[in-house]
Motif scaffolding. Sequence first.
Motif, PDB file in Angstrom:
ATOM      1  N   LEU A 155      -0.447   4.208   3.885  1.00  0.00           N
ATOM      2  CA  LEU A 155       0.010   2.901   4.250  1.00  0.00           C
ATOM      3  C   LEU A 155       0.346   3.281   5.760  1.00  0.00           C
ATOM      4  N   ASP A 156       1.468   4.323   5.852  1.00  0.00           N
ATOM      5  CA  ASP A 156       1.780   4.728   7.123  1.00  0.00           C
ATOM      6  C   ASP A 156       0.827   4.670   7.806  1.00  0.00           C
ATOM      7  N   ALA A 157       0.528   5.779   7.855  1.00  0.00           N
ATOM      8  CA  ALA A 157      -1.353   5.307   8.871  1.00  0.00           C
ATOM      9  C   ALA A 157      -2.278   4.620   8.881  1.00  0.00           C
ATOM     10  N   VAL A 158      -2.503   3.308   8.296  1.00  0.00           N
ATOM     11  CA  VAL A 158      -3.439   2.127   9.246  1.00  0.00           C
ATOM     12  C   VAL A 158      -2.347   1.082   9.083  1.00  0.00           C
ATOM     13  N   THR A 159      -1.172   0.828   9.018  1.00  0.00           N
ATOM     14  CA  THR A 159       0.228   0.339   9.963  1.00  0.00           C
ATOM     15  C   THR A 159       0.156   1.157  11.393  1.00  0.00           C
TER      16      THR A 159
ATOM     17  N   ASN B 219       2.892   2.177  -7.349  1.00  0.00           N
ATOM     18  CA  ASN B 219       2.355   3.340  -7.053  1.00  0.00           C
ATOM     19  C   ASN B 219       0.758   2.363  -6.463  1.00  0.00           C
ATOM     20  N   VAL B 220       0.512   1.699  -7.297  1.00  0.00           N
ATOM     21  CA  VAL B 220      -1.068   1.198  -7.692  1.00  0.00           C
ATOM     22  C   VAL B 220      -0.384  -0.499  -6.502  1.00  0.00           C
ATOM     23  N   GLY B 221       0.951  -0.409  -5.920  1.00  0.00           N
ATOM     24  CA  GLY B 221       1.184  -1.631  -5.216  1.00  0.00           C
ATOM     25  C   GLY B 221       0.829  -1.061  -3.588  1.00  0.00           C
ATOM     26  N   LEU B 222       1.631   0.953  -3.554  1.00  0.00           N
ATOM     27  CA  LEU B 222       1.283   0.734  -2.518  1.00  0.00           C
ATOM     28  C   LEU B 222      -0.410   0.898  -1.742  1.00  0.00           C
ATOM     29  N   ALA B 223      -0.913   1.722  -2.720  1.00  0.00           N
ATOM     30  CA  ALA B 223      -2.523   0.969  -2.670  1.00  0.00           C
ATOM     31  C   ALA B 223      -3.225  -0.206  -1.719  1.00  0.00           C
ATOM     32  N   LEU B 224      -2.448  -0.575  -3.248  1.00  0.00           N
ATOM     33  CA  LEU B 224      -2.854  -2.330  -2.493  1.00  0.00           C
ATOM     34  C   LEU B 224      -2.678  -2.748  -1.378  1.00  0.00           C
ATOM     35  N   THR B 225      -1.424  -2.436  -0.767  1.00  0.00           N
ATOM     36  CA  THR B 225      -0.695  -2.577   0.375  1.00  0.00           C
ATOM     37  C   THR B 225      -1.758  -2.202   1.363  1.00  0.00           C
ATOM     38  N   ALA B 226      -2.419  -0.826   1.617  1.00  0.00           N
ATOM     39  CA  ALA B 226      -2.608   0.075   2.668  1.00  0.00           C
ATOM     40  C   ALA B 226      -4.273  -1.056   1.902  1.00  0.00           C
TER      41      ALA B 226
ATOM     42  N   LEU C 275      -5.077  -3.387   2.165  1.00  0.00           N
ATOM     43  CA  LEU C 275      -5.001  -5.537   2.747  1.00  0.00           C
ATOM     44  C   LEU C 275      -4.485  -4.841   3.459  1.00  0.00           C
ATOM     45  N   ALA C 276      -4.177  -3.886   4.334  1.00  0.00           N
ATOM     46  CA  ALA C 276      -3.970  -3.708   6.209  1.00  0.00           C
ATOM     47  C   ALA C 276      -5.352  -2.995   6.688  1.00  0.00           C
ATOM     48  N   GLY C 277      -5.575  -2.959   5.537  1.00  0.00           N
ATOM     49  CA  GLY C 277      -6.845  -2.406   6.021  1.00  0.00           C
ATOM     50  C   GLY C 277      -7.720  -0.856   5.401  1.00  0.00           C
ATOM     51  N   ALA C 278      -6.690  -0.076   4.752  1.00  0.00           N
ATOM     52  CA  ALA C 278      -7.263   1.032   4.711  1.00  0.00           C
ATOM     53  C   ALA C 278      -8.775   1.144   3.572  1.00  0.00           C
ATOM     54  N   ALA C 279      -9.777   2.158   3.337  1.00  0.00           N
ATOM     55  CA  ALA C 279     -10.430   1.967   3.140  1.00  0.00           C
ATOM     56  C   ALA C 279     -10.101   2.875   1.313  1.00  0.00           C
ATOM     57  N   VAL C 280      -8.752   2.973   0.386  1.00  0.00           N
ATOM     58  CA  VAL C 280      -9.091   3.772  -0.201  1.00  0.00           C
ATOM     59  C   VAL C 280     -10.227   3.484  -1.303  1.00  0.00           C
ATOM     60  N   LEU C 281     -10.331   4.244  -2.814  1.00  0.00           N
ATOM     61  CA  LEU C 281     -11.277   4.340  -3.415  1.00  0.00           C
ATOM     62  C   LEU C 281     -10.208   5.104  -4.443  1.00  0.00           C
TER      63      LEU C 281
END
Length: 630
Positions: free
Chosen positions: A91-95, A238-245, A247-253
Amino acid sequence: MAATARLSRRLCAAAVAAVSGGAVLLYQPSLSANDLGGGSQLSAIRQRISDLNAAVPSRAVQEAALIGSSLVNPLDVLVIGGGATGSGVALDAVTRGLRVGLVERDDFSSGTSSRSTKLIHGGVRYLEKAVFNLDYGQLKLVFHALEERKQLIENAPHLCHALPCMTPCFDWFEVVYYWMGLKMYDLVAGPRLLHLSRYYSAQESSELFPTLARKGKDRNMKGTVVYYDGQMNDARLNVGLALTAALAGAAVLNHAEVVSFLKDEVGERIIGARIRDNLSGKEFDTYAKVIVNAAGPFCDSVRKMADKDARPMICPSSGVHIVLPDYYSPEGMGLIVPKTKDGRVVFMLPWLGRTVAGTTDSNTTITLLPEPHEDEIQFILDAISDYLNVKVRRTDVLSAWSGIRPLATDPSAKNTESISRDHVVCEDYPGLVTITGGKWTTYRSMAEDAVNAAIKSGKLSPTNNSLTHNLRLIGGDGWDPASFTVLAQQYVRMKKTQGGKVVPGVMDTAAAKHLSHAYGTLAERVAAIAQNENLGKRLAHGYPFLEAEVAYCARHEYCESAVDFIARRSRLAFLDTDAAGRALPRIIEILATEHKWDRSRKKQEFQKATEFLETFKSSKNAHFHDGKHT
């Protein structure tokens, strides 16, 4: 604002002066990177995250984004590990405008991050050490944790709240000692204070905490001191952090494992990773300028993939917790005993309608699914029975689990004996930045430090500084504690009976509050599924979890297995292991519809989930009964 900042510094200075015997060691609270620019970028990201119609990209799209990287067009950052720290790094990196990927071997929050004490604490015990050892390092930890504690509660208000914690005192020295210590805690918190601590008489304490014993073995309670820390729903946060990332454009898998590293032609720098999708078995390469290792207790095994001679930096410690019925503690008050007869801390806290109790950490070995030992469960029961007027029984244990905390040593430090209670960031192989240690409360600043190190390592070009200090997570922006009333008034729970008939049911307060706190402003989307798709039935008797949540999480929260749901999307496995087992067939049925599973996959899911639940030592799974707490 300037006046508030000045006041904060004066309070900090006063506290440090008191600790250091008059020598003024001024701690300056860290300046938010927000203050250094990025306002328009922050507004755009906030708008994207708070859009109630926004949907995270599908898992297939996220995997395609990772596969789409190449040697000539790599990601800026690839994160290994989907716990609090790894998701925070993404989240920090993508923002900051970087191209980011994240892979997690199991599920988001499947390890340490879902097995915490559920407390967002400022480190009151560190303050005690700072005072008695004149340790400025410990004091800095307290300042930092208090700052992050308040920010975390503000960034995810639906998942976090302030919780009063009561400490019983059995002589007047203890009353004065704890009262003065907690007043210093208030002072150090300054503008980050949640609520003021205070003393209650024995009579007042009994009214606030009816199950607290006023008389014990050769002792009478003189009163209690109550202070405030934060509490959270850790896995959903924690799941909210991954989902927020995402939405901000990170490819989380999730369910994607790094099996090896890709190195440049001379083998001097890591330039990517070979990844296996654990759901399909497919393997692919992902290229990145920098890889951030945030694998928690497993970060040494990731480091050894890069360098088989890497010096271990993890000292694993285990924390065991048990869950008891709600009547063990009142709804709005926790109990914390700073020092039991053997010197350990024991706590008993209300959590999601039940009571969670636990101890401090002890040495352990690193395993994928740690299990609590029966003697540890018995220790907790023994410890809390000394302070309660209720009969403490082993048969009351609804769930028991163990979590591994990765205490860290810095591999570059000359003194390898010193274990840090703070986090460690290092790059002991070019292109691989490791972040480990620390605690849930400070995940955001840990992530910020890791991204700063990654930017330096990969000579990256972010568009702005870190924006996460004042960034609400998904479901948090616009949420209000009274939001549940909208659900209660405007939605019904349409339930399908065993005969196939559909009957309406009221969206009662318990269900409405649960949905509001679990999903924040997105709760109406879940309520709409319960109403429009006839998925309004409860999954387990006595718990507010609805069938609609299984469908929603499969569609919008990367819920890929039955264990993902019972352990991380809902917390049923942690709250009541047996109830989770009874709910499994219906959960698997709904997931099978959403993910188009065949009969073989459904059978496999049931087996895996049953094996997972056996590691949670409820009374049904107890190893033995010694007769003391039966």
